[in-house]
Scaffold this motif. Structure first.
Motif, PDB file in Angstrom:
ATOM      1  N   UNK A  43      45.056  52.858  32.544  1.00  0.00           N
ATOM      2  CA  UNK A  43      46.101  53.658  33.186  1.00  0.00           C
ATOM      3  C   UNK A  43      46.245  53.297  34.659  1.00  0.00           C
ATOM      4  N   UNK A  44      45.109  53.173  35.367  1.00  0.00           N
ATOM      5  CA  UNK A  44      45.158  52.770  36.777  1.00  0.00           C
ATOM      6  C   UNK A  44      45.802  51.397  36.933  1.00  0.00           C
ATOM      7  N   UNK A  45      45.427  50.463  36.041  1.00  0.00           N
ATOM      8  CA  UNK A  45      45.974  49.107  36.100  1.00  0.00           C
ATOM      9  C   UNK A  45      47.484  49.121  35.901  1.00  0.00           C
ATOM     10  N   UNK A  46      47.964  49.937  34.980  1.00  0.00           N
ATOM     11  CA  UNK A  46      49.407  50.026  34.709  1.00  0.00           C
ATOM     12  C   UNK A  46      50.150  50.670  35.871  1.00  0.00           C
TER      13      UNK A  46
ATOM     14  N   UNK B 250      54.661  53.173  34.153  1.00  0.00           N
ATOM     15  CA  UNK B 250      54.279  54.559  33.868  1.00  0.00           C
ATOM     16  C   UNK B 250      54.539  54.919  32.399  1.00  0.00           C
ATOM     17  N   UNK B 251      54.552  53.904  31.552  1.00  0.00           N
ATOM     18  CA  UNK B 251      54.851  54.130  30.137  1.00  0.00           C
ATOM     19  C   UNK B 251      53.783  54.960  29.437  1.00  0.00           C
TER      20      UNK B 251
END
Length: 339
Positions: free
Chosen positions: A202-205, A211-212
């Motif tokens: 999540x942090x990587x995205x 923000x999918x």
């Protein structure tokens, strides 16, 4: 407890955090042992006890400097920083060696725990009827935990919160591995593999502007589980530290005897010569976690074959583990002499 720290002291405190974080990650090894042996266990418990109602009043009133000083903030922040760095670096290296050279890693830890038993017991001069009974009880509980069978995975949020409380026992109770307890509770993969990976992804995205994940119900549920687990861990850390602080103050000798017995009993968990038993589905196929790694169910221990060269290399690593603890003991005495 709040004496000024030199730059070298601060660096060593981060290194201690690295060691504690790595120890907490490995099933069978306790970060509390690191704290106890390296000599910052009592300050660690003392600092956590300071996270109380008075601390929150200082924080909510905007007295951040007073709050930082009251909770021994420099000590806790450097230690926690080391643990966090360890979790995404040192523990990853440890994971690699557990795959490639598992026997030697366990042998090293086995030696370190033997060294820690010697370290704690050598200066304990208070054996009597009460402390002997306490030590035997600690030994029995330690052995008993070593041979328990794991439960099935459970994602009930109340149970996850309880897992958080129990998991931090490895940080506060020397000899009790929080990671191993999570294996017994059936939630090691869910809480220390899947949830952490979900947070990392999540942090990587987010850093890439993606923000999918907000539309990914499985990811959101895993992050919710991690949030509840973290809350339970924080609650358990503060609560246990208050209980331990009281026990250490009023029953120091009995507590130390229990710890000696418990750590001795926990040697069964890190016995180097063991076969890993993996979880199977109804078809007899090995189950995999979200990383594609086999899910550990338990361990089957056996006696080593003295005819194999790797057995003697494992013995070398056991001796090395003992020498590391003796080296820490020597370092601690030298620091006291210089001070």
């Amino acid at each position: 407890m709040h004496q000024p720290r030199s730059l070298i002291d601060k660096i060593f405190l981060v290194i201690k955090g690295l060691c504690m974080g790595a120890a907490n990650k490995v099933p069978g090894v306790s970060g509390g042992i690191v704290a106890f042996v390296v000599g910052f266990y009592e300050e660690f418990i003392y600092s956590l006890r300071k996270i109380n109602l008075k601390a929150f009043k200082l924080l909510f009133n905007g007295r951040f400097k007073s709050f930082y000083k009251y909770v021994n903030g420099q000590f806790l922040s450097l230690l926690i920083f080391g643990m966090l760095v360890s979790y995404f670096s040192v523990s990853k290296i440890l994971d690699y060696f557990l795959i490639k050279k598992e026997l030697f890693v366990w042998a090293g830890f086995f030696g370190m725990i033997i060294g820690s038993i010697y370290f704690i017991a050598k200066d304990f001069k208070h054996w009597n009827k009460k402390t002997i009974i306490a030590g035997i009880l600690g030994l029995i509980v330690g052995i008993g935990i070593s041979f328990l069978s794991p439960a099935k995975e459970n994602d009930n949020l109340l149970f996850i919160f309880l897992c958080g409380i129990i998991s931090v026992s490895g940080m506060t109770l020397p000899g009790l591995s929080g990671s191993f307890i999570l294996i017994l509770l059936g939630n090691y993969v869910l809480l220390l593999v899947d949830s952490v990976n979900a947070l990392y992804d999540t942090f990587a995205e987010v850093l890439q502007g993606d923000f999918s994940f907000v539309n990914n119900s499985k990811r959101l549920n895993t992050l919710k589980i991690l949030a509840v687990f973290t809350t339970g861990s924080a609650f358990g850390l503060v609560t246990l530290s208050h209980i331990l602080g009281f026990v250490l103050k009023h029953f120091r000798h009995i507590t130390t005897a229990v710890i000696i017995g418990f750590i001795t009993g926990s040697l069964g968990v890190v016995w180097p010569w063991k076969k890993t038993i993996f979880m199977l589905n109804e078809a007899g196929e090995v189950l995999l976690d979200s990383n594609g790694d086999k899910i550990i169910r338990n361990y089957e221990r056996y006696l080593p074959d003295v005819a194999l060269s790797e057995t003697w290399w494992a013995v070398v690593f056991i001796i090395l583990g003992i020498l590391i603890l003796l080296g820490l003991d020597w370092y601690g005495k030298r620091r006291k002499q210089i001070a």
